[in-house]
Design a protein around this motif. Structure first.
Motif, PDB file in Angstrom:
ATOM      1  N   GLY A   1       2.683   4.824  20.746  1.00  0.00           N
ATOM      2  CA  GLY A   1       1.540   4.122  21.327  1.00  0.00           C
ATOM      3  C   GLY A   1       0.606   3.599  20.253  1.00  0.00           C
ATOM      4  O   GLY A   1       0.634   4.033  19.096  1.00  0.00           O
ATOM      5  N   GLY A   2      -0.255   2.653  20.637  1.00  0.00           N
ATOM      6  CA  GLY A   2      -1.237   2.094  19.710  1.00  0.00           C
ATOM      7  C   GLY A   2      -0.641   1.169  18.675  1.00  0.00           C
ATOM      8  O   GLY A   2      -1.192   1.004  17.588  1.00  0.00           O
ATOM      9  N   MET A   3       0.480   0.519  19.014  1.00  0.00           N
ATOM     10  CA  MET A   3       1.204  -0.288  18.033  1.00  0.00           C
ATOM     11  C   MET A   3       0.378  -1.477  17.546  1.00  0.00           C
ATOM     12  O   MET A   3       0.252  -1.705  16.333  1.00  0.00           O
ATOM     13  N   VAL A   4      -0.188  -2.240  18.487  1.00  0.00           N
ATOM     14  CA  VAL A   4      -0.880  -3.482  18.114  1.00  0.00           C
ATOM     15  C   VAL A   4      -2.039  -3.199  17.176  1.00  0.00           C
ATOM     16  O   VAL A   4      -2.209  -3.871  16.143  1.00  0.00           O
ATOM     17  N   LEU A   5      -2.835  -2.185  17.492  1.00  0.00           N
ATOM     18  CA  LEU A   5      -3.999  -1.869  16.670  1.00  0.00           C
ATOM     19  C   LEU A   5      -3.594  -1.432  15.270  1.00  0.00           C
ATOM     20  O   LEU A   5      -4.178  -1.856  14.270  1.00  0.00           O
ATOM     21  N   GLN A   6      -2.557  -0.598  15.164  1.00  0.00           N
ATOM     22  CA  GLN A   6      -2.111  -0.110  13.861  1.00  0.00           C
ATOM     23  C   GLN A   6      -1.495  -1.226  13.022  1.00  0.00           C
ATOM     24  O   GLN A   6      -1.721  -1.291  11.811  1.00  0.00           O
ATOM     25  N   LEU A   7      -0.715  -2.083  13.663  1.00  0.00           N
ATOM     26  CA  LEU A   7      -0.109  -3.189  12.918  1.00  0.00           C
ATOM     27  C   LEU A   7      -1.177  -4.167  12.425  1.00  0.00           C
ATOM     28  O   LEU A   7      -1.112  -4.657  11.296  1.00  0.00           O
ATOM     29  N   ARG A   8      -2.162  -4.459  13.274  1.00  0.00           N
ATOM     30  CA  ARG A   8      -3.234  -5.366  12.870  1.00  0.00           C
ATOM     31  C   ARG A   8      -4.011  -4.779  11.694  1.00  0.00           C
ATOM     32  O   ARG A   8      -4.321  -5.486  10.729  1.00  0.00           O
ATOM     33  N   SER A   9      -4.291  -3.481  11.764  1.00  0.00           N
ATOM     34  CA  SER A   9      -5.010  -2.829  10.674  1.00  0.00           C
ATOM     35  C   SER A   9      -4.194  -2.862   9.388  1.00  0.00           C
ATOM     36  O   SER A   9      -4.738  -3.054   8.291  1.00  0.00           O
ATOM     37  N   HIS A  10      -2.881  -2.708   9.514  1.00  0.00           N
ATOM     38  CA  HIS A  10      -2.008  -2.720   8.335  1.00  0.00           C
ATOM     39  C   HIS A  10      -1.977  -4.097   7.684  1.00  0.00           C
ATOM     40  O   HIS A  10      -2.030  -4.216   6.456  1.00  0.00           O
ATOM     41  N   VAL A  11      -1.904  -5.142   8.514  1.00  0.00           N
ATOM     42  CA  VAL A  11      -1.853  -6.507   7.987  1.00  0.00           C
ATOM     43  C   VAL A  11      -3.140  -6.852   7.244  1.00  0.00           C
ATOM     44  O   VAL A  11      -3.113  -7.385   6.125  1.00  0.00           O
ATOM     45  N   HIS A  12      -4.290  -6.567   7.863  1.00  0.00           N
ATOM     46  CA  HIS A  12      -5.569  -6.938   7.260  1.00  0.00           C
ATOM     47  C   HIS A  12      -6.036  -5.944   6.198  1.00  0.00           C
ATOM     48  O   HIS A  12      -6.973  -6.236   5.461  1.00  0.00           O
ATOM     49  N   GLY A  13      -5.380  -4.795   6.110  1.00  0.00           N
ATOM     50  CA  GLY A  13      -5.739  -3.799   5.110  1.00  0.00           C
ATOM     51  C   GLY A  13      -4.723  -3.735   3.981  1.00  0.00           C
ATOM     52  O   GLY A  13      -4.898  -4.325   2.925  1.00  0.00           O
ATOM     53  N   ARG A  14      -3.616  -3.026   4.233  1.00  0.00           N
ATOM     54  CA  ARG A  14      -2.622  -2.799   3.183  1.00  0.00           C
ATOM     55  C   ARG A  14      -1.990  -4.095   2.680  1.00  0.00           C
ATOM     56  O   ARG A  14      -1.898  -4.313   1.472  1.00  0.00           O
ATOM     57  N   LEU A  15      -1.558  -4.960   3.580  1.00  0.00           N
ATOM     58  CA  LEU A  15      -0.894  -6.191   3.132  1.00  0.00           C
ATOM     59  C   LEU A  15      -1.848  -7.087   2.355  1.00  0.00           C
ATOM     60  O   LEU A  15      -1.474  -7.681   1.339  1.00  0.00           O
ATOM     61  N   ALA A  16      -3.086  -7.191   2.835  1.00  0.00           N
ATOM     62  CA  ALA A  16      -4.064  -8.045   2.147  1.00  0.00           C
ATOM     63  C   ALA A  16      -4.383  -7.526   0.761  1.00  0.00           C
ATOM     64  O   ALA A  16      -4.761  -8.304  -0.129  1.00  0.00           O
ATOM     65  N   ASN A  17      -4.210  -6.222   0.539  1.00  0.00           N
ATOM     66  CA  ASN A  17      -4.555  -5.620  -0.753  1.00  0.00           C
ATOM     67  C   ASN A  17      -3.344  -5.399  -1.652  1.00  0.00           C
ATOM     68  O   ASN A  17      -3.448  -4.714  -2.663  1.00  0.00           O
ATOM     69  N   MET A  18      -2.207  -5.973  -1.296  1.00  0.00           N
ATOM     70  CA  MET A  18      -0.999  -5.827  -2.110  1.00  0.00           C
ATOM     71  C   MET A  18      -0.890  -6.883  -3.200  1.00  0.00           C
ATOM     72  O   MET A  18       0.096  -6.915  -3.935  1.00  0.00           O
ATOM     73  N   THR A  19      -1.892  -7.741  -3.313  1.00  0.00           N
ATOM     74  CA  THR A  19      -1.733  -8.904  -4.183  1.00  0.00           C
ATOM     75  C   THR A  19      -1.661  -8.550  -5.664  1.00  0.00           C
ATOM     76  O   THR A  19      -1.115  -9.325  -6.451  1.00  0.00           O
ATOM     77  N   ASN A  20      -2.208  -7.414  -6.089  1.00  0.00           N
ATOM     78  CA  ASN A  20      -2.035  -7.002  -7.486  1.00  0.00           C
ATOM     79  C   ASN A  20      -0.556  -6.822  -7.801  1.00  0.00           C
ATOM     80  O   ASN A  20      -0.079  -7.216  -8.876  1.00  0.00           O
ATOM     81  N   GLU A  21       0.187  -6.200  -6.862  1.00  0.00           N
ATOM     82  CA  GLU A  21       1.619  -6.022  -7.064  1.00  0.00           C
ATOM     83  C   GLU A  21       2.362  -7.352  -6.894  1.00  0.00           C
ATOM     84  O   GLU A  21       3.259  -7.671  -7.670  1.00  0.00           O
ATOM     85  N   VAL A  22       1.958  -8.117  -5.890  1.00  0.00           N
ATOM     86  CA  VAL A  22       2.643  -9.373  -5.587  1.00  0.00           C
ATOM     87  C   VAL A  22       2.563 -10.350  -6.753  1.00  0.00           C
ATOM     88  O   VAL A  22       3.574 -10.950  -7.145  1.00  0.00           O
TER      89      VAL A  22
END
Length: 437
Positions: free
Chosen positions: A284-305
């Protein structure tokens, strides 16, 4: 209604730029598998990743900005020279370098949502030999799947009541980086399969697993010796929490066996987010967790990218210049000796402060004219990552440890240098055994 408003007020504020960065990275990882049908999707994914990196340029560490500028500048210059003086160059390759690798890293990050080692509230940290073994296995196997997240989860738990001791730092850094020897979900495997695309995964994982087992045994006795003078508090590993890392590794091997035409990077890029989504649907809670992951972890991966993007540009430029040329190395053939010397070169760069991927992006194209055994080449890359991360004072892992727990990167290097030298002897031995059999 008031509870909803309170939750909204407590939610972290995400800037518009961060939202766009996260969406760009998401579009990049979604576009990459579509390249199986049309290569234009790979170009689009590259544009998305470069766009995300450009938006976060000011927020990057100065070291990453400098490395990106130097690597990209040299790669672009080399590609231009190759185009002007030797032969035609497909400059779209500047945008497509390492895209499959980057997408694999982004895809694996989704596993952090569903593969978290948990603790009961108020649970006491165990001590003794079992605690050492539990800590080593915990950070190693969880790190093999969710990468640096596992290191921080265990590190935060161990440092709740006091700062990390030398024995704890040695246990965490060495056992975590040793996952690079074999894990298909570690960035090292993505790099190895990018620069040695014909390497056999089974051979890489088998040889890497042997090195990882040897490393864990050496680390165990080293930590136990350090614990004679200081009390070691470890992490309470539960075997039933290792089901997901085991399932993922087996699934990748089975799918690769059934569909050998699919690359490992492609399999992981598809399977990791899919497993995450299916697990979240059940919880449960898939949409909220995925949205948080996209705007949090993915947005902050640019040092590695940006590091892998610039390394891809550098490697493309070097390959363009070397196309049709004889090897610039003083070797006439690729064997265990030349493999060992190549490994030593990458390690020397890593200890001097350069990320292992830079050494790999240099030595890989230089060795290709020798038509090297791809699996042996992959062993070099995996081993240099596993040990270079532990001993390199400016590796991503050691920089993270320094920033989060206040332990000097040079101090970590001094602690791990003897381990790196000892394990390097086993790496060289592995190369000679591999060549013979």
């Amino acid at each position: 209604m008031s509870d909803t408003n309170s939750a909204a007020n407590d939610a972290p504020v995400v800037s518009q730029s961060q939202n766009i960065r996260g969406i760009c990275v998401l579009l990049g990882v979604m576009s990459t598998p579509l390249a199986l049908w049309h290569q234009g999707f790979l170009l689009f994914a590259g544009l998305c990743y470069w766009c995300a990196s450009g938006l976060s340029w000011r927020n990057m560490t100065p070291r990453n900005r400098l490395q990106a500028l130097v690597l990209s500048g040299i790669g672009l210059g080399a590609a231009v020279i190759a185009g002007l003086f030797s032969h035609s160059v497909d400059f779209t390759g500047l945008l497509k370098g390492n895209i499959a690798l980057i997408s694999m890293l982004v895809a694996v990050s989704f596993l952090g949502l569903v593969s978290q080692p948990s603790l009961a509230e108020g649970e006491q940290l165990p001590t003794g030999k079992r605690s050492i073994l539990g800590t080593l296995l915990g950070v190693h196997f969880f790190g093999a799947v969710i990468n640096l997240s596992a290191l921080f989860i265990l590190g935060d738990r161990l440092s709740q009541r006091r700062s990390l001791s030398r024995a704890q730092v040695v246990a965490l850094t060495r056992a975590f980086s040793a996952a690079a020897f074999w894990s298909p979900f570690f960035a090292a495997m993505g790099v190895a399969l990018t620069y040695a695309p014909q390497a056999k995964l089974s051979e890489l994982m088998l040889s890497g697993a042997c090195l990882a087992v040897a490393a864990l045994v050496i680390i165990f006795f080293a930590v136990r010796q350090l614990s004679e003078n200081e009390r070691f508090e470890g992490y309470p590993l539960r075997l039933n929490s290792l089901w997901l890392p085991t399932l993922l590794a087996v699934a990748v091997l089975v799918v690769h066996y059934l569909y050998p035409q699919l690359s490992i990077l492609f399999i992981i890029t598809l399977s990791a987010p899919l497993i995450c989504i299916l697990t979240l649907l059940k919880r449960g809670g898939m949409v909220l967790q995925l949205r948080s992951h996209v705007h949090g972890r993915l947005a902050n991966m640019t040092n590695e990218v940006v590091l892998f993007l610039s390394a891809g540009v550098f490697s493309f430029g070097l390959q363009s210049v070397l196309a049709g040329q004889e090897s610039l190395l003083p070797f006439s053939e690729f064997n265990a000796l030349t493999a060992s010397l190549s490994y030593a070169f990458i390690m020397a760069l890593a200890v001097s402060g350069l990320h292992p991927v830079i050494g790999i992006s240099i030595i890989g194209p230089l060795l290709m004219p020798l038509q090297p055994d791809q699996s042996m080449l992959g062993i070099i890359f995996l081993s240099s990552w596993a040990l270079g991360s532990a001993a390199g004072p400016l590796s991503g892992m050691n920089i993270s440890i320094q920033g989060k727990y206040g332990i000097d990167g040079m101090q970590i290097m001094r602690w791990n240098l003897p381990y790196m030298l000892g394990m390097s002897g086993l790496v060289v031995l592995t190369l000679f055994v591999f060549e013979r059999f």
